[in-house]
Design a protein around this motif. Structure first.
Motif, PDB file in Angstrom:
ATOM      1  N   SER A   1       0.716  -1.318   0.043  1.00  0.00           N
ATOM      2  CA  SER A   1      -0.128  -0.034  -0.095  1.00  0.00           C
ATOM      3  C   SER A   1       0.959   1.343   0.071  1.00  0.00           C
ATOM      4  O   SER A   1       2.122   1.249   0.162  1.00  0.00           O
ATOM      5  CB  SER A   1      -0.794  -0.028   1.330  1.00  0.00           C
ATOM      6  N   ALA A   2       0.336   2.321  -0.022  1.00  0.00           N
ATOM      7  CA  ALA A   2       1.185   3.621  -0.143  1.00  0.00           C
ATOM      8  C   ALA A   2       1.769   3.718   1.318  1.00  0.00           C
ATOM      9  O   ALA A   2       3.019   4.130   1.166  1.00  0.00           O
ATOM     10  CB  ALA A   2      -0.138   4.852  -0.223  1.00  0.00           C
ATOM     11  N   GLU A   3       1.148   3.590   2.067  1.00  0.00           N
ATOM     12  CA  GLU A   3       1.855   3.492   3.632  1.00  0.00           C
ATOM     13  C   GLU A   3       2.816   2.739   3.670  1.00  0.00           C
ATOM     14  O   GLU A   3       3.837   2.874   4.506  1.00  0.00           O
ATOM     15  CB  GLU A   3       0.733   3.328   4.749  1.00  0.00           C
ATOM     16  N   GLY A   4       2.558   1.471   3.062  1.00  0.00           N
ATOM     17  CA  GLY A   4       3.628   0.469   3.522  1.00  0.00           C
ATOM     18  C   GLY A   4       4.947   0.740   2.357  1.00  0.00           C
ATOM     19  O   GLY A   4       5.889   0.557   2.886  1.00  0.00           O
ATOM     20  N   ILE A   5       4.690   1.505   1.390  1.00  0.00           N
ATOM     21  CA  ILE A   5       5.937   1.710   0.512  1.00  0.00           C
ATOM     22  C   ILE A   5       6.804   2.733   1.148  1.00  0.00           C
ATOM     23  O   ILE A   5       7.935   2.875   1.318  1.00  0.00           O
ATOM     24  CB  ILE A   5       5.411   2.366  -0.815  1.00  0.00           C
ATOM     25  N   LEU A   6       5.990   3.847   1.938  1.00  0.00           N
ATOM     26  CA  LEU A   6       6.733   4.894   2.603  1.00  0.00           C
ATOM     27  C   LEU A   6       7.531   4.141   3.844  1.00  0.00           C
ATOM     28  O   LEU A   6       8.651   4.537   4.104  1.00  0.00           O
ATOM     29  CB  LEU A   6       5.747   5.865   2.938  1.00  0.00           C
ATOM     30  N   ALA A   7       6.661   3.252   4.416  1.00  0.00           N
ATOM     31  CA  ALA A   7       7.596   2.616   5.684  1.00  0.00           C
ATOM     32  C   ALA A   7       8.521   1.838   5.141  1.00  0.00           C
ATOM     33  O   ALA A   7       9.788   1.900   5.961  1.00  0.00           O
ATOM     34  CB  ALA A   7       6.437   1.882   6.269  1.00  0.00           C
ATOM     35  N   ASP A   8       8.494   0.933   4.295  1.00  0.00           N
ATOM     36  CA  ASP A   8       9.574   0.323   3.575  1.00  0.00           C
ATOM     37  C   ASP A   8      10.694   0.766   3.166  1.00  0.00           C
ATOM     38  O   ASP A   8      11.958   0.551   2.974  1.00  0.00           O
ATOM     39  CB  ASP A   8       8.917  -0.525   2.301  1.00  0.00           C
ATOM     40  N   GLU A   9      10.601   2.188   2.720  1.00  0.00           N
ATOM     41  CA  GLU A   9      11.714   2.959   2.252  1.00  0.00           C
ATOM     42  C   GLU A   9      12.316   4.224   2.986  1.00  0.00           C
ATOM     43  O   GLU A   9      13.112   4.870   2.686  1.00  0.00           O
ATOM     44  CB  GLU A   9      11.413   3.770   0.781  1.00  0.00           C
ATOM     45  N   SER A  10      11.900   4.019   4.260  1.00  0.00           N
ATOM     46  CA  SER A  10      12.264   4.839   5.012  1.00  0.00           C
ATOM     47  C   SER A  10      13.662   5.106   5.404  1.00  0.00           C
ATOM     48  O   SER A  10      14.153   6.174   5.588  1.00  0.00           O
ATOM     49  CB  SER A  10      11.546   4.740   6.494  1.00  0.00           C
ATOM     50  N   ARG A  11      14.473   3.967   5.360  1.00  0.00           N
ATOM     51  CA  ARG A  11      15.791   4.041   5.570  1.00  0.00           C
ATOM     52  C   ARG A  11      16.596   4.928   4.329  1.00  0.00           C
ATOM     53  O   ARG A  11      17.345   5.394   4.443  1.00  0.00           O
ATOM     54  CB  ARG A  11      16.395   2.748   5.805  1.00  0.00           C
ATOM     55  N   VAL A  12      15.967   4.434   2.814  1.00  0.00           N
ATOM     56  CA  VAL A  12      16.508   4.958   1.866  1.00  0.00           C
ATOM     57  C   VAL A  12      16.218   6.505   1.961  1.00  0.00           C
ATOM     58  O   VAL A  12      16.926   7.126   1.730  1.00  0.00           O
ATOM     59  CB  VAL A  12      15.815   4.291   0.729  1.00  0.00           C
ATOM     60  N   ILE A  13      15.036   6.863   2.318  1.00  0.00           N
ATOM     61  CA  ILE A  13      14.918   8.301   2.481  1.00  0.00           C
ATOM     62  C   ILE A  13      15.624   8.831   3.319  1.00  0.00           C
ATOM     63  O   ILE A  13      16.252  10.017   2.980  1.00  0.00           O
ATOM     64  CB  ILE A  13      12.962   8.447   2.831  1.00  0.00           C
ATOM     65  N   LYS A  14      15.990   8.338   4.570  1.00  0.00           N
ATOM     66  CA  LYS A  14      16.821   9.076   5.398  1.00  0.00           C
ATOM     67  C   LYS A  14      18.268   9.155   4.815  1.00  0.00           C
ATOM     68  O   LYS A  14      18.991  10.190   5.124  1.00  0.00           O
ATOM     69  CB  LYS A  14      16.804   8.158   6.732  1.00  0.00           C
ATOM     70  N   GLN A  15      18.727   8.164   4.179  1.00  0.00           N
ATOM     71  CA  GLN A  15      19.836   8.205   3.373  1.00  0.00           C
ATOM     72  C   GLN A  15      20.145   9.464   2.556  1.00  0.00           C
ATOM     73  O   GLN A  15      21.200  10.138   2.458  1.00  0.00           O
ATOM     74  CB  GLN A  15      20.298   6.909   2.860  1.00  0.00           C
ATOM     75  N   VAL A  16      18.862   9.572   1.854  1.00  0.00           N
ATOM     76  CA  VAL A  16      18.868  10.695   0.823  1.00  0.00           C
ATOM     77  C   VAL A  16      18.989  11.976   1.465  1.00  0.00           C
ATOM     78  O   VAL A  16      19.849  12.987   1.092  1.00  0.00           O
ATOM     79  CB  VAL A  16      17.792  10.494  -0.142  1.00  0.00           C
ATOM     80  N   GLU A  17      18.197  12.184   2.577  1.00  0.00           N
ATOM     81  CA  GLU A  17      18.191  13.307   3.246  1.00  0.00           C
ATOM     82  C   GLU A  17      19.666  13.659   3.877  1.00  0.00           C
ATOM     83  O   GLU A  17      20.063  14.765   3.782  1.00  0.00           O
ATOM     84  CB  GLU A  17      17.075  13.355   4.252  1.00  0.00           C
TER      85      GLU A  17
END
Length: 476
Positions: A345-361
């Motif tokens: 789901s959209a929420e699942g995608i966001l949770a699944d990618e949380s570490r990638v997002i933090k690395q990018v930030e």
């Protein structure tokens, strides 16, 4: 003016650093492209089986994902609410929309790349005009030249006190002439020197005494540490696991070729069965194994077959390595070719990618200081003085997350309706560029000016006379 002894020593030291970095970069580039050599895997494969070598291209997937989410959208000066148009003009005139992406990818794969800043010259044309044709204007000091350089050609030395470059050098070869000529550029705080290789020595060609007080080179670094300011590749922690997966995949390829089909056996054969009946020569091992051996006139020969091997263990071991790479890198398993049972789901995608997002930030934070310093130097070159406002320059980044369009729009609408953020802030959240936001504001202003209800309201407030009714002159 000839190079001083200190300048020669500095140039040689930087050249050695470039050569060492270039050797390391070749290995990292092979992992990015999925072309690492068999020797790098620590796997001894006979020549006849090398065609079965299979590489897991996970490092390239990892680097591309981090790079794709890292997009700069503008620069904002203090007390401003929108991106600064003049700074963005410098950025776009140098093609940095695309070039910065190349530099960021190199920093991700190799650990570092570089920006060089200088005055524009008459040989460098400006950006294309708005009409789509070539602009007749030539680049001047009003549009400083900013280029992105590879660590294959450039190196810097940092001050142990300020952590900023105190010297830099670029080494490159001009292949447009025959024989090719080696060139170098030595950057120092107050002067830049251009050199050419002649008779196995560097000869000065030109020298620009600019008195900037800083080296006009800015490193773009990923993964810097206190004791390792040069940065490190994002592949560092997954290379071993990638090699292990490649070994398992290669063994699986060989096993598929040799064991996926039920193995056959033969008994009672004589040496004559292994000779070509036409030439009498002994058959090559692989030809005998896969071909003519299974047809024999020998009455004593007997043939049979074993059961096919179960190759599921190779899927299990590769899946294990994929999970380990996911754990180390933060990449979701679906990015590594491991499909999940149900679509997320959209929420699942966001949770699944949380570490990638933090690395990018975190990567964006490292890039902010570099880009802001580069623009600060560019403005100094353009204006001839240091602008104190540039000390508080801020960069604007596109969101590193990947929510659906509908989800982002729904959140923006709710925030605007509840008066938590203004309409213009919602445009930023939706990822519109500064130019697009400006155009939207103009369209809204024009639409509101044509709104009859708004015109009547303004008239009642005494700002403008209200429009006359359509039948005001009818009757008499």
């Amino acid at each position: 003016m000839a190079l001083s002894d200190d300048e020669k020593t500095l140039l040689n030291r930087l050249q050695i650093k470039v050569m060492r970095t270039e050797r390391r970069n070749r290995v990292l580039e092979a992992y990015y492209e999925g072309e690492q050599r068999v020797e790098q895997l620590g796997l001894a494969i006979p020549p006849e089986l090398r065609r079965f070598l299979t590489i897991a291209a996970w490092p390239g997937t990892y680097a591309d994902e981090i790079s794709a989410r890292t997009t700069l959208e503008g620069f904002e000066l203090p007390d401003a609410t929108e991106a600064d148009e003049e700074l963005w003009r410098i950025w776009q005139a140098n093609g940095l929309d695309a070039e910065s992406k190349l530099g960021q990818l190199d920093a991700i794969v190799r650990g570092a790349s570089f920006l060089t800043i200088g005055a524009g010259d008459a040989d460098t044309p400006d950006a294309p005009s708005a009409e789509g044709g070539d602009d007749d204007r030539e680049r001047t000091a009003e549009i400083p030249l900013i280029t992105v350089e590879s660590s294959d050609e450039m190196a810097v030395e940092l001050s142990p006190r300020t952590r900023q470059p105190v010297a830099a050098a670029k080494f490159y070869t001009d292949t447009s002439v025959a024989p090719s000529v080696a060139h170098a550029t030595l950057y120092q705080p107050n002067e830049t020197i251009w050199l050419e290789r002649r008779n196995a020595a560097w000869a000065e060609v030109d020298r620009d005494v600019h008195n900037l007080g800083v080296v006009p080179v800015v490193p773009l670094v990923r993964g810097a540490r206190l004791a390792k300011r040069d940065g490190r590749s994002i592949f560092t922690r997954i290379i071993g696991l990638t090699d292990a997966a490649a070994r398992a995949l290669t063994n699986g390829q060989v096993a598929t070729e040799a064991l996926a089909v039920p193995q056959r056996w033969a008994a009672g054969l004589t040496p004559a069965d292994f000779r070509d009946p036409k030439t009498g020569e002994t058959l090559p091992t692989w030809e005998a194994y896969f071909g003519a051996l299974w047809a024999s006139a020998n009455p004593e020969a007997k043939f049979g077959a074993f059961s096919a091997a179960d190759l599921a263990n190779f899927d299990t071991i590769v899946s294990l390595y994929a999970k380990l790479v996911s754990g180390v890198s933060g990449l979701p398993m679906r990015y590594l070719g491991q499909a999940t049972t149900n679509p997320p789901s959209a929420e699942g995608i966001l949770a699944d990618e949380s570490r990638v997002i933090k690395q990018v930030e975190d990567f964006q934070t490292a890039l902010e200081a570099a880009y802001e310093r580069a623009m600060k130097i560019a403005v100094r070159i353009r204006d001839g003085r240091w602008d104190p406002r540039m000390e508080q320059l801020e960069t604007q980044w596109r969101s590193a997350a990947t929510p659906t369009r509908a989800q982002a729009a729904d959140a923006a609408v709710k925030l605007v309706q509840q008066k938590i953020i203004p309409r213009e802030a919602a445009w930023v959240d939706l990822g519109y560029s500064a130019a697009r936001r400006k155009k939207l504001a103009e369209l809204f202003a024009a639409e509101e000016a044509r709104d009859p209800v708004a015109e009547i309201a303004r008239g009642l407030a005494g700002n403008v006379p209200p429009p006359a009714p359509a039948d005001a002159n009818v009757g008499g």
